[in-house]
Design an enzyme around this catalytic site. Sequence first.
Site, short mmCIF file in Angstrom:
data_model
loop_
_atom_site.label_atom_id
_atom_site.label_comp_id
_atom_site.label_asym_id
_atom_site.label_seq_id
_atom_site.Cartn_x
_atom_site.Cartn_y
_atom_site.Cartn_z
N ASP A 247 34.40 44.58 44.84
CA ASP A 247 35.00 43.53 45.65
C ASP A 247 33.91 42.62 46.19
O ASP A 247 32.83 43.09 46.54
CB ASP A 247 35.78 44.20 46.80
CG ASP A 247 36.61 43.22 47.60
OD1 ASP A 247 36.00 42.38 48.29
OD2 ASP A 247 37.83 43.31 47.53
N ASP A 264 36.69 29.38 44.35
CA ASP A 264 37.10 29.55 42.95
C ASP A 264 35.90 29.48 42.03
O ASP A 264 35.83 30.19 41.00
CB ASP A 264 38.11 28.47 42.56
CG ASP A 264 39.47 28.69 43.21
OD1 ASP A 264 39.72 29.79 43.74
OD2 ASP A 264 40.30 27.75 43.17
N GLU A 290 39.82 38.80 45.14
CA GLU A 290 38.39 38.91 44.88
C GLU A 290 38.00 40.32 44.44
O GLU A 290 36.84 40.71 44.54
CB GLU A 290 37.58 38.50 46.12
CG GLU A 290 37.70 39.42 47.31
CD GLU A 290 38.85 39.10 48.24
OE1 GLU A 290 38.81 39.57 49.39
OE2 GLU A 290 39.79 38.38 47.84
#
Length: 368
Positions: A247, A264, A290
Amino acid sequence: MPTSRVDTALLATAWLLVCTTLFMLVAAGHVGAPLWLMLTAHVVLGALIQRHAKRKPAPAISPPRPLQSLNASLADELAGIGRLSFDPASGRHRWSREFCRIAGLPPMTAPDEACLEALMPQGLKQMRVTLARHAKDRETYTVEFEIENPQLGTRLLRARARNMFSPEGACEQVLMVVRDVTEDYSQVARIEEARAAAVREAEEARQQANTDALTGLANRRSAMQSLDREIMRARQSGEPLALLVFDVDHFKAVNDTHGHAQGDLVLAEMGGIIRRQKRDGQFAARVGGEEFLMILPGADGRAASAAAERLRLAIDHGTRMADAPSVTVSVGHAALGPGDTSLTLFARADEALYAAKRGGRNQVRLAA
């Protein structure tokens, strides 16, 4: 009275008079007495001869014209075929007027060597190779060859061929009925092209359905299906299997500070780094905003730990060099246990991930 009955009556009368006259001549011994009978018989016979002379014979009824009497050239034209023959001994070709039309040649063009070379620069060899291969065949066979039609370009012709043998068994002549099948092949090619395009579109649709558009990695659904398959394969083979779940650290701060467009860009950059780190047979996916995972078939705990550390460093260094905010990741990994399913294995690796976050982030933790 019908004509045939009148003729019969006149003829009978004439013979009766002649016979009576002859009888009277014999009986009387002179010709004077029955002269009127002779004249009468001659009159009747003359009338009968004149009647037959005036009659016209009935016209003969012509039988219907058989189908086989149709002009062969017209029949060939209607059928779209031409006729071609080949003499194996002399190498001489002959062809019909309709073949000239198919080939785009003037009618009755002579098939000399110059004409053959111009018409069939490749096809002549194709034809002769096939004819040689079937030189002893007694049944019909198929010959295909190309021609260069002056108006239409390259055309493909297909012929049904039959060998004609001498009494000694030598092939004296090959007779062929030829048809232009270029459009048939073109239609098949178009169908095959359309089928291939449909398969490609279906594959693209499948990939799009299973792919995360931002990172180019697989999506969550595809990842869980792949994890199920790898667990089943590991159970059957007895080989180890490991799962990494990682993550982005403080990703909300990246969005809040730099904007969602930059966030992004970070995820897209990570997608490229992960693809480069992934080895053959391994599988990587984005499973959340994410959050990512990587499936490592054949990897035990030590190999998984090394792969996780390598990935962590690659993302740390790679994002520092990119035109995007730099980030780090926390990684948790778990090895497949005896009672694990895809959900329990993922849950154990995910718990290790959160242990890494609680431990300070930008680190690797092994699941319990």
